[in-house]
Write a protein that holds these residues in place. Structure first.
Motif, short mmCIF file in Angstrom:
data_model
loop_
_atom_site.label_atom_id
_atom_site.label_comp_id
_atom_site.label_asym_id
_atom_site.label_seq_id
_atom_site.Cartn_x
_atom_site.Cartn_y
_atom_site.Cartn_z
N ASP A 134 1.03 -1.11 -0.01
CA ASP A 134 -0.02 -0.16 -0.27
C ASP A 134 1.03 1.98 0.18
N ALA B 77 1.19 3.87 -2.96
CA ALA B 77 0.60 5.45 -3.13
C ALA B 77 2.20 6.63 -2.81
N SER C 39 1.93 8.98 -5.92
CA SER C 39 2.41 10.56 -5.87
C SER C 39 3.59 11.83 -5.86
N GLU D 264 -7.74 14.99 12.63
CA GLU D 264 -6.22 14.86 11.97
C GLU D 264 -5.16 14.33 13.08
N ASP E 273 -6.48 10.82 12.03
CA ASP E 273 -5.77 10.62 10.98
C ASP E 273 -4.32 9.95 11.12
N PHE F 74 -3.46 6.06 10.21
CA PHE F 74 -1.99 5.29 9.93
C PHE F 74 -1.35 4.66 10.15
N ARG G 87 -10.56 6.89 6.27
CA ARG G 87 -9.38 7.10 6.37
C ARG G 87 -8.90 5.82 6.27
N SER H 129 -8.16 4.33 3.80
CA SER H 129 -7.50 3.79 2.04
C SER H 129 -6.41 5.16 1.98
N ARG H 130 -5.82 5.45 3.26
CA ARG H 130 -4.60 6.99 2.79
C ARG H 130 -3.58 6.75 2.96
N HIS H 131 -2.40 5.80 2.75
CA HIS H 131 -1.45 5.23 3.09
C HIS H 131 -0.47 6.60 2.68
N LEU H 132 -0.61 7.02 2.77
CA LEU H 132 0.93 8.38 3.14
C LEU H 132 1.04 8.98 4.39
N PRO I 139 0.15 11.86 7.82
CA PRO I 139 -0.49 11.92 7.60
C PRO I 139 0.70 13.50 8.14
#
Length: 279
Positions: free
Chosen positions: A7, A11, A15, A175, A178, A182, A211, A213-216, A218
């Motif tokens: 993942d 990602a 990016s 925040e 997030d 992660f 949240r 699905s956000r692999h980078l 934060p």
């Protein structure tokens, strides 16, 4: 089946602009990031092998391959360390779990003694799932109005999603959430994370699922807390990582401004830590 390592690589590739790694930009790209073939070529591996890693079908790349991928993506030191950690947990290192993926909640006595030495500082022992395993009295005075410590087995991640009091207490709740979500990808093991994610997805619904699905990573934001007695408290966080066999860490909350120091003086009846002498 996807993996934390796959993942992250996918990602990060998506990016990373070609010009950021020395490749010429082109208007014919369907997506702004690197093509899989470009990353594979830069890392000196086949496209088929990179595909297997990204899709979670190969979970044990060699140290040489991981280092080559870090160089190919132009990762900095901290990002490279993060990549190596993901490789470790993706490869099946099951640290600190019991039963069906439950991580241990026991804390070694030397760690508890260390925590005691931090009084009257605001500190806790936790893990990547967000379990609050031990804490100082000052931590309890700060966090009790949030409802976090009302649970028999407090967990910061779960609390942020299922307790409405957390949404009022944490002024930057989104925040902080997030960051907690992660961290779930980082252990204490892939099996423990999978168990926790499955449990919380049922309870927290779309807010939590989106949240995931956000692999980078934060941005790391201070904790701004709306304390009913001490006003707005703002804390910077310092994390002290314990040995990998513990799969735990000590998190210390440090007052970020004069208003927070005054608020802590109210909460602790003036028993603030004395400044350290350096040199």
């Amino acid at each position: 089946m996807a993996s934390p390592l796959g993942d992250f690589l996918r990602a990060r590739r998506d990016s990373t602009a070609p010009e950021a790694v020395g490749l010429p930009p082109t208007s014919r790209r369907r997506a702004p990031g690197l093509r899989r073939a470009e990353l594979a070529t830069r890392a000196g591996i086949s496209v088929e092998y990179l595909t297997r890693i990204e899709q979670g079908r190969d979970r044990n790349p060699s140290v040489q391959v991981v280092n080559a991928l870090a160089d190919a993506l132009a990762l900095d030191v901290s990002e490279s360390e993060h990549l190596r950690y993901l490789t470790k947990i993706t490869g099946g290192a099951c640290i600190g779990h019991r039963g069906e993926g439950h991580p241990t909640r026991s804390v070694r006595p030397p760690v508890l003694r260390t925590l005691n030495l931090l009084e009257p500082g605001v500190a806790m022992v936790t893990n990547r799932l967000g379990d609050v395993l031990a804490h100082t009295d000052a931590f309890a005075r700060v966090m009790r109005p949030s409802g976090l410590l009302d649970e028999q087995e407090p967990n910061m991640t779960r609390h942020l999603f299922v307790d409405d009091r957390a949404k009022r207490f944490f002024l930057d709740r989104d925040e902080v959430a997030d960051h907690q979500v992660f961290d779930l990808r980082l252990g204490p093991s892939e099996s423990a994370s999978a168990w926790f994610v499955a449990d919380l997805t049922e309870r927290a619904g779309d807010d939590f699922a989106a949240r995931l699905s956000r692999h980078l990573p934060p941005p790391d934001v201070p904790w701004r807390l709306a304390h009913p007695s001490a006003g707005t408290l703002t804390f910077e966080r310092e994390t002290l990582h314990l040995p990998s066999t513990d799969a735990q860490e000590i998190v210390v909350l440090l007052p970020a401004d004069a208003a927070t120091e005054r608020g802590m003086a109210i909460l602790l009846d003036g028993a603030l830590p004395r400044p350290l002498r350096v040199g």
